[in-house]
Motif scaffolding. Structure first.
Motif, short mmCIF file in Angstrom:
data_model
loop_
_atom_site.label_atom_id
_atom_site.label_comp_id
_atom_site.label_asym_id
_atom_site.label_seq_id
_atom_site.Cartn_x
_atom_site.Cartn_y
_atom_site.Cartn_z
N TYR A 71 0.80 -1.17 -0.07
CA TYR A 71 0.21 0.05 -0.19
C TYR A 71 0.83 1.23 -0.13
CZ TYR A 71 -4.13 -2.71 0.99
OH TYR A 71 -5.17 -3.72 0.90
N GLY A 72 1.97 1.25 -0.86
CA GLY A 72 2.51 2.53 -1.03
C GLY A 72 3.91 2.70 -0.06
N LYS A 73 3.75 1.90 1.18
CA LYS A 73 4.80 2.11 1.95
C LYS A 73 5.94 0.99 2.00
CE LYS A 73 2.79 4.25 6.26
NZ LYS A 73 1.58 3.82 7.25
N GLU A 74 7.11 1.42 2.23
CA GLU A 74 8.24 0.42 1.98
C GLU A 74 8.45 -0.19 3.23
OE1 GLU A 74 11.91 1.27 -0.29
OE2 GLU A 74 12.71 1.27 1.85
N TYR A 75 8.77 -1.74 3.30
CA TYR A 75 9.19 -2.37 4.44
C TYR A 75 10.33 -3.35 3.98
CZ TYR A 75 4.38 -1.04 6.25
OH TYR A 75 3.31 -0.40 6.40
N ASP A 76 10.73 -3.80 4.82
CA ASP A 76 11.63 -4.99 4.54
C ASP A 76 10.92 -6.33 4.68
OD1 ASP A 76 14.17 -3.92 4.37
OD2 ASP A 76 14.22 -3.75 6.46
N PHE A 77 10.82 -7.20 3.36
CA PHE A 77 10.05 -8.28 3.21
C PHE A 77 11.19 -9.46 3.21
CE2 PHE A 77 6.93 -5.66 1.92
CZ PHE A 77 5.64 -6.21 2.44
N ILE A 78 10.81 -10.71 3.59
CA ILE A 78 11.66 -11.78 3.37
C ILE A 78 11.18 -12.58 2.18
CG2 ILE A 78 12.79 -14.00 4.55
CD1 ILE A 78 12.18 -12.55 7.13
N GLN A 79 12.01 -12.61 1.37
CA GLN A 79 11.57 -13.57 0.02
C GLN A 79 12.03 -14.95 0.13
OE1 GLN A 79 12.80 -11.71 -3.60
NE2 GLN A 79 11.12 -12.87 -4.79
N VAL A 80 11.00 -15.99 0.13
CA VAL A 80 11.25 -17.37 0.37
C VAL A 80 11.24 -18.08 -0.95
CG1 VAL A 80 11.06 -19.33 1.66
CG2 VAL A 80 10.66 -17.08 2.79
N PHE A 81 12.39 -18.68 -1.40
CA PHE A 81 12.43 -19.47 -2.63
C PHE A 81 12.30 -20.88 -2.47
CE2 PHE A 81 14.32 -15.33 -3.79
CZ PHE A 81 13.68 -15.11 -5.03
N SER A 82 11.80 -21.41 -3.40
CA SER A 82 11.90 -23.05 -3.25
C SER A 82 12.21 -23.45 -4.84
CB SER A 82 10.40 -23.72 -3.01
OG SER A 82 10.42 -25.01 -3.11
N ASN A 83 12.60 -24.94 -4.93
CA ASN A 83 12.71 -25.50 -6.29
C ASN A 83 11.50 -26.05 -6.78
OD1 ASN A 83 13.11 -27.50 -4.69
ND2 ASN A 83 15.20 -27.95 -5.41
N ASN A 84 10.36 -26.04 -5.73
CA ASN A 84 9.35 -26.85 -6.39
C ASN A 84 7.88 -25.98 -5.90
OD1 ASN A 84 7.13 -28.52 -6.42
ND2 ASN A 84 8.04 -30.39 -5.66
N PRO A 85 7.05 -25.77 -6.87
CA PRO A 85 5.81 -24.82 -6.65
C PRO A 85 5.06 -25.42 -5.44
CG PRO A 85 6.20 -24.95 -8.99
CD PRO A 85 7.21 -25.89 -8.32
N THR A 86 4.94 -26.83 -5.35
CA THR A 86 4.10 -27.41 -4.29
C THR A 86 4.58 -27.18 -2.92
OG1 THR A 86 5.39 -29.38 -4.62
CG2 THR A 86 3.16 -29.27 -5.86
N ASP A 87 6.01 -26.84 -2.71
CA ASP A 87 6.34 -26.57 -1.50
C ASP A 87 5.82 -25.25 -0.87
OD1 ASP A 87 8.19 -28.71 -1.22
OD2 ASP A 87 9.68 -27.72 -2.09
N ILE A 88 5.43 -24.17 -1.84
CA ILE A 88 5.13 -22.77 -1.51
C ILE A 88 4.13 -22.76 -0.33
CG2 ILE A 88 4.33 -20.63 -2.14
CD1 ILE A 88 7.23 -21.25 -2.81
N PRO A 89 2.88 -23.72 -0.43
CA PRO A 89 1.89 -23.62 0.57
C PRO A 89 2.27 -24.27 1.77
CG PRO A 89 1.24 -24.77 -1.31
CD PRO A 89 2.48 -24.37 -1.76
N LYS A 90 3.16 -25.32 1.54
CA LYS A 90 3.71 -25.89 2.65
C LYS A 90 4.67 -24.98 3.68
CE LYS A 90 3.84 -29.96 0.28
NZ LYS A 90 5.20 -30.91 -0.41
N PHE A 91 5.54 -24.30 3.10
CA PHE A 91 6.43 -23.55 3.80
C PHE A 91 5.34 -22.29 4.47
CE2 PHE A 91 10.25 -24.44 0.53
CZ PHE A 91 10.52 -25.45 1.35
N ARG A 92 4.62 -21.82 3.70
CA ARG A 92 3.75 -20.73 4.09
C ARG A 92 3.13 -21.20 5.50
NH1 ARG A 92 -2.18 -19.50 4.26
NH2 ARG A 92 -1.97 -17.48 5.51
N ASP A 93 2.51 -22.35 5.18
CA ASP A 93 1.79 -22.84 6.40
C ASP A 93 2.80 -22.90 7.75
OD1 ASP A 93 -0.63 -23.01 5.63
OD2 ASP A 93 -0.64 -25.15 5.39
#
Length: 814
Positions: free
Chosen positions: A89-111
DNA sequence: CTCAAACGGGG
DNA sequence: GGGTACGTTTGAG
C-alpha cells in the motif's frame, strides 16, 4: 530446416503457458506459433517459485531469516531466503522472500512460517506458478517474443521445441497481429432416454474439416461406429489427426466435457486431447470447472459471453441460437430435448446429424467472431486466453493489478480470508448512483447525455486509491462530498495510475482508429482493444466493493459514488437553470427534454466547462420518445427501459428471462408477447395475447402438459428445511411408492384448493385439476409483464382494459 | 420482513 | 501455487 537460429532468435506468439515437474524441478512451458504458422514449444527451467514474509516491526530480522532457512518440510528446504525492500500500500518495508525449487512447497512453507515468532503476514503465496512466471518475465500472452536457445526433442506434438536461454518481449507497437490459428469446434448430443448416453459428436474446423460420428443407425452424412465408447475414442483420434491449436465449444466446460469425462471414467479410457500425452484436467475455478488440456487451448465461448459479453448484448437469453442470431445474424433451428430423443429413437440420423453439425458451425463462427476480443482482453490483463476468457470482471481487474503491482515493486495484498469475506458481504449497503425516477408516461424529444467512463474518471481525477485515504502529508483542499474523507493531492495512488494508463492507451488507439478504414483487420483489432481497455477501467469501481477483492476499500467505493452523485446533480441543476426538463437520470446518464441539436451542443459545452480533470459529458443522441420503469424488487431497483430513436428503432432492456422452473404456458406467452412487440410492432396485440391466455386458463381448457413446472431436487428429501412446491410434490410421490432421489427433476402442477402453494403441488401423474389463479398471477402475468411493464402496461391494464391501448401503439419499428 | 433454495448454458 | 460462484428471483414462514 531449423528455424531456431540462435543469433537472430525465433519470433513466437505466446498462446498458452503451463508448467510440469521434471526431475522434481518446475519446467515452464510456453506454447506458441510463428508467423509462418509453425507450432513452437518453449521450455524454461531457470525460474524459481517464491513467496514473501512480512516480519513484525519488533522482529529480529536476521534471526527470522535463519529460522526460515532452517525449516524442512517433507524433505524440502527453501533454496534461497533474501531480505528485499518492497512496498505494501505504497509504504516500504523489509520483506523476506522465500524461494523453493518446487511450486508445491510454497503452501507448505507458508503454513509453517506463519507460526514463526516475529512473522506478521505472508504474501503472494497463491499466485499460480505459470502466472508468476509470465508476470515476472514481462511476457504478455497473444503477444510476440524473440526466443534464443537450442532445439530439443520433446514428447509434444509440435513443429519445434526450444530450451530457452533468453526470451525477449517484443513491444506491442512492433507486431500487433496474431498468427493464423487452426481452430476446431465440436458439439455433442445426448439422450436421457437410454441412460444418459452421448449419441453423437460433430466437428468442424477452420480448414474445412467436417465430421459427424454416431453409432447404431447409418446415414450418408455420418460416420457410424460400433458404440458410444468407440465414438468417443474416434473423437479423440480425429482431434489428434487434425491437430488444431484450439478447441472451441459452447458450454463445454459445464456440459460436453463433463459428459465426456463421465463416460471415459465408465469405460476406463484416458482423455488425451492435448499436444502432449497428459490427461484432461478439470481446473476448479469457482462455480465452473474449466476443462484443460496441455498445449491445445480449450475456449468455451459461453464462459466468455456469460462473464463479459452479456452486458453488451441486447439478448438476455444466452442460448447458442439467440447469441448467434444477434452476433452473426444466423438462425439455429432449435430442437427441443424431446425432439432430439425422438429423432434418435426413430433413427433419423441424417436430420440429427445436420442439427448437430450446424451447432458446431455456429460455434466455430462465433469463436472466429469473439476470439479477437478474447485475445485483446488477454493482452491487456496479461493472462492467457484460456484464463482470461473464464474470468469475471473482478478477476480481470485483479490480475491486471497484480501485474501492475509487480512492475511497480508493490506487494499484492492478500485475498480476504473466509470470515473477512463474509463480513464484507454482510456489510451495510452504501449509497450508489444518483437516480431521478421517471414520471410515468411517454416522454418525447429526449436527448441522452452520459459521462464518459464516469467512475474511472473520478478515480483518476480525485486520486481514489486505498493508500491515499486521509493522508497527513498535504493540505486538505477538497473533501469527498458529504463524507468525512479526503484523498492525497501530493502523491499519485497506485490504482489511479493504472487506470490513467488504461485511459491514455484507449485515447491513443481511438486516435489511430480515426485514420483507418473501419473494414480493415487493423481497425477491428484496435476496436477490440479499446473495448477491452474500457471495460477494465469501468470494472475497477466494482472491484473496490467486491467482497473477494485484494484491494477492497469501502471508503474508495463510497467516495467514488459520492463524487458521481455530486457531478450528475451538478449537470442536472445546470439543465434546470437553463429551463430544460430532466426526465430521467441514473448514475452516469440523463435524459433531458431538448428539441434541437444546437441547444444540445450548447448545453454540452456549458456542462463540460464546469467539469474538472478528465471528466467529460458526452451527447449520445436524440430519442423521439421513451418510457422508463423502475421495477422495485426487494432492495435493488432494476432498471428497465424502452426507447425509440430518430430512425424508429426500438430498444428494450431488462425484460426477458423466464427460467426453466416456469410452466410452458408462461414461457410461451412471454415469447409471443415479445414477438408481438418486436416483430409485429404492436403492444396492443401483446396485451391481447396475454388476455387470451388468461381467459383460456380461466375456462379450464389448458392442457395439463403446459402447466407442469420442473424443479430439481438438489438434496435428499429429509434434508429440506423449507418445503417448496417441488419438495412437497416429491414427498407425495414417495408416499405413493415412487422412488425419488437427489438430482431428480420433479414435475408438478399447482392444483385447486386452500393452503400454501406447496401443499397444493401435485406430481404430474396425479394432478386432476389446476388452479387458474396461481397460473394467472404467479406464472403468466409476471412473465408477460416483464416485457410489457417497461412499455407502460400494468397488471390492471391487462386484466381490466377493453383492449384499447392506442396511446401505446406509437411504439413501432419503422 | 428474513431466509432457503434454485436458476443459468447444454441435451 | 490453497480460487471452493454469483447475482437474482421465488416462496415459505
Amino acid at each position: 530446416m531449423i528455424e531456431a537460429d540462435n543469433s537472430k532468435g525465433q519470433l513466437v506468439c505466446i498462446i498458452d503457458a503451463d508448467y510440469v515437474l521434471s526431475d522434481k524441478e518446475p519446467l515452464i512451458r510456453l506454447w506458441g506459433k510463428t508467423k509462418s504458422g509453425r507450432s513452437v514449444l518453449i521450455l524454461d527451467r531457470t525460474f524459481d517459485p517464491y513467496f514473501y514474509v512480512l516480519p513484525k516491526p519488533s522482529a529480529d530480522l536476521d534471526k527470522l531469516v535463519e529460522a526460515i532457512k532452517a525449516m524442512e518440510i517433507e524433505g524440502s528446504k527453501p533454496t534461497r531466503v533474501e531480505i528485499v525492500k518492497k512496498n505494501l500500500y505504497g509504504k516500504e518495508y523489509d520483506f523476506i522472500q522465500v524461494f523453493s525449487n518446487n511450486p508445491t512447497d510454497i503452501p507448505k512453507f507458508r503454513d509453517t512460517v506463519k507460526h514463526f515468532d516475529g512473522v506478521k503476514e505472508e504474501y503472494e503465496y497463491t499466485i499460480p506458478f505459470y502466472r508468476r512466471y509470465i508476470i515476472n518475465k514481462g511476457i504478455v500472452p497473444m503477444s510476440w517474443v524473440r526466443v534464443f536457445g537450442k532445439e530439443i526433442k520433446t514428447n509434444a506434438d509440435m513443429d519445434l521445441s526450444i530450451e530457452a536461454e533468453k526470451i525477449e518481449s517484443i513491444k506491442e507497437e512492433e507486431i500487433s497481429e496474431y498468427p493464423s490459428l487452426h481452430i476446431l469446434a465440436f458439439d455433442i448430443e445426448t439422450s436421457q432416454a437410454e441412460g444418459d448416453e452421448i449419441i453423437m459428436i460433430s466437428m468442424m474446423d477452420t480448414k474445412d474439416f467436417k465430421k459427424i460420428i454416431t453409432y447404431g443407425n447409418k446415414a450418408s452424412n455420418v460416420e457410424t461406429v460400433a458404440n458410444e465408447e468407440e465414438m468417443i475414442k474416434r473423437f479423440f483420434q480425429l482431434v489428434k489427426e487434425q491437430n488444431p491449436d484450439m478447441i472451441v465449444g459452447y458450454n463445454t466446460d459445464r456440459f460436453d466435457f463433463q459428459k465426456i469425462a463421465e463416460k471415459c471414467e465408465k469405460y476406463k479410457i484416458p482423455i488425451i486431447l492435448g499436444k502432449d500425452d497428459s490427461h484432461m484436467i478439470f481446473r476448479r475455478r469457482g462455480r465452473v470447472s474449466a476443462a484443460r488440456f496441455r498445449g491445445r487451448m480449450h475456449i468455451d465461448v459461453y464462459d466468455f459471453i456469460e462473464n463479459i459479453l452479456e452486458d453488451s448484448l441486447s439478448t438476455e437469453v444466452l442460448s447458442l441460437d439467440r447469441v448467434a442470431r444477434e452476433l452473426l445474424g444466423l438462425k439455429k433451428e432449435k430442437l427441443s430435448w424431446k425432439e432430439i430423443e425422438e429423432l434418435w429413437k426413430k433413427g433419423d440420423i441424417k436430420t440429427l446429424g445436420e442439427y448437430c453439425l450446424h451447432d458446431s458451425l455456429l460455434t466455430l463462427k462465433l469463436a472466429k467472431n469473439l476470439l479477437p476480443q478474447i485475445f485483446e482482453l488477454s493482452r491487456v490483463v496479461g493472462q492467457t486466453p484460456f484464463d482470461a476468457s473464464r474470468m469475471s470482471y473482478s478477476q480481470l481487474v485483479e490480475w491486471l493489478l497484480i501485474r501492475a503491482a509487480f512492475n511497480s515493486n508493490e506487494i499484492a495484498p492478500n485475498r480476504p480470508k473466509y470470515d473477512e469475506m463474509m463480513r464484507r458481504r454482510r456489510a451495510e449497503p452504501y449509497a450508489g448512483g444518483y437516480v431521478i425516477e421517471p414520471k410515468e408516461g411517454i416522454h418525447e424529444h429526449l436527448a441522452l447525455f452520459d459521462f464518459q467512463s464516469l467512475y474511472p474518471s473520478i478515480t483518476i481525477t480525485h486520486n481514489i486509491s486505498p493508500e491515499m485515504v486521509d493522508c497527513n502529508c498535504c493540505e486538505v483542499e477538497t473533501k469527498v462530498p458529504d463524507y468525512e474523507h479526503h484523498f492525497c493531492t501530493e502523491k499519485r495512488g497506485f490504482i489511479p495510475i493504472v487506470l490513467e494508463n488504461l485511459v491514455r492507451r484507449r485515447i491513443d488507439i481511438q486516435k489511430k482508429m480515426k485514420k483507418l478504414e473501419p473494414k480493415t483487420m487493423e481497425y477491428k483489432r484496435f476496436n477490440s482493444r479499446q473495448y477491452a481497455l474500457k471495460i477494465l477501467a469501468n470494472a475497477s469501481y466494482g472491484y473496490y466493493g467486491y467482497p473477494g477483492s485484494r484491494w477492497y476499500s469501502r471508503v474508495c467505493a463510497k467516495s467514488i459514488t459520492a463524487w458521481g452523485r455530486y457531478y450528475i446533480k451538478n449537470v442536472m441543476e445546470l439543465a434546470k437553470k437553463l429551463n430544460y426538463e430532466v426526465i430521467y437520470g441514473d448514475t452516469d446518464s440523463l435524459f433531458i427534454k431538448i428539441k434541437t441539436k444546437k441547444a444540445a451542443k450548447e448545453f454540452l459545452d456549458k456542462a463540460n466547462a464546469m467539469l474538472p480533470g478528465v471528466m467529460e459529458l458526452d451527447f449520445k443522441g436524440f430519442y423521439k420518445s421513451g418510457i422508463f420503469v423502475l421495477a422495485k424488487s426487494g432492495v435493488a431497483a432494476k432498471k428497465r427501459y424502452a426507447l425509440i430513436d430518430e430512425e424508429g428503432n426500438l430498444t428494450i432492456r431488462g425484460f426477458e428471462r423466464v427460467r426453466r422452473d416456469w410452466s410452458k404456458i408462461a414461457k410461451d406467452t412471454q415469447e409471443k408477447v415479445l414477438l408481438a412487440v418486436l416483430k409485429e410492432e404492436s403492444i396492443q396485440k401483446a396485451v391481447l395475447i396475454t388476455k387470451r391466455t388468461i381467459n383460456k386458463l380461466k375456462s379450464g381448457k389448458v392442457k395439463m402438459d403446459d402447466l407442469v413446472i420442473y424443479t430439481r431436487l438438489t438434496k435428499s428429501l429429509s434434508q429440506y428445511e423449507q418445503v417448496g412446491p417441488h419438495v412437497a410434490a416429491a414427498r407425495k410421490m414417495k408416499e405413493r411408492g415412487i422412488t425419488v432421489k437427489e438430482g431428480y427433476i420433479i414435475g408438478y402442477i399447482i392444483t385447486k384448493g386452500t393452503g400454501s402453494i406447496s401443499s397444493r403441488a401435485e406430481p404430474v401423474s396425479d394432478a386432476k385439476d389446476y388452479d387458474p389463479d396461481y397460473y394467472i398471477h404467479n406464472q403468466v402475468l409476471p412473465a408477460a409483464l416483464r416485457v410489457l411493464q417497461g412499455l407502460g402496461v400494468t397488471e390492471e391494464k391487462i386484466l381490466h382494459s377493453s383492449g384499447e391501448q392506442s396511446d401505446l401503439t406509437m411504439f413501432k419499428k419503422k
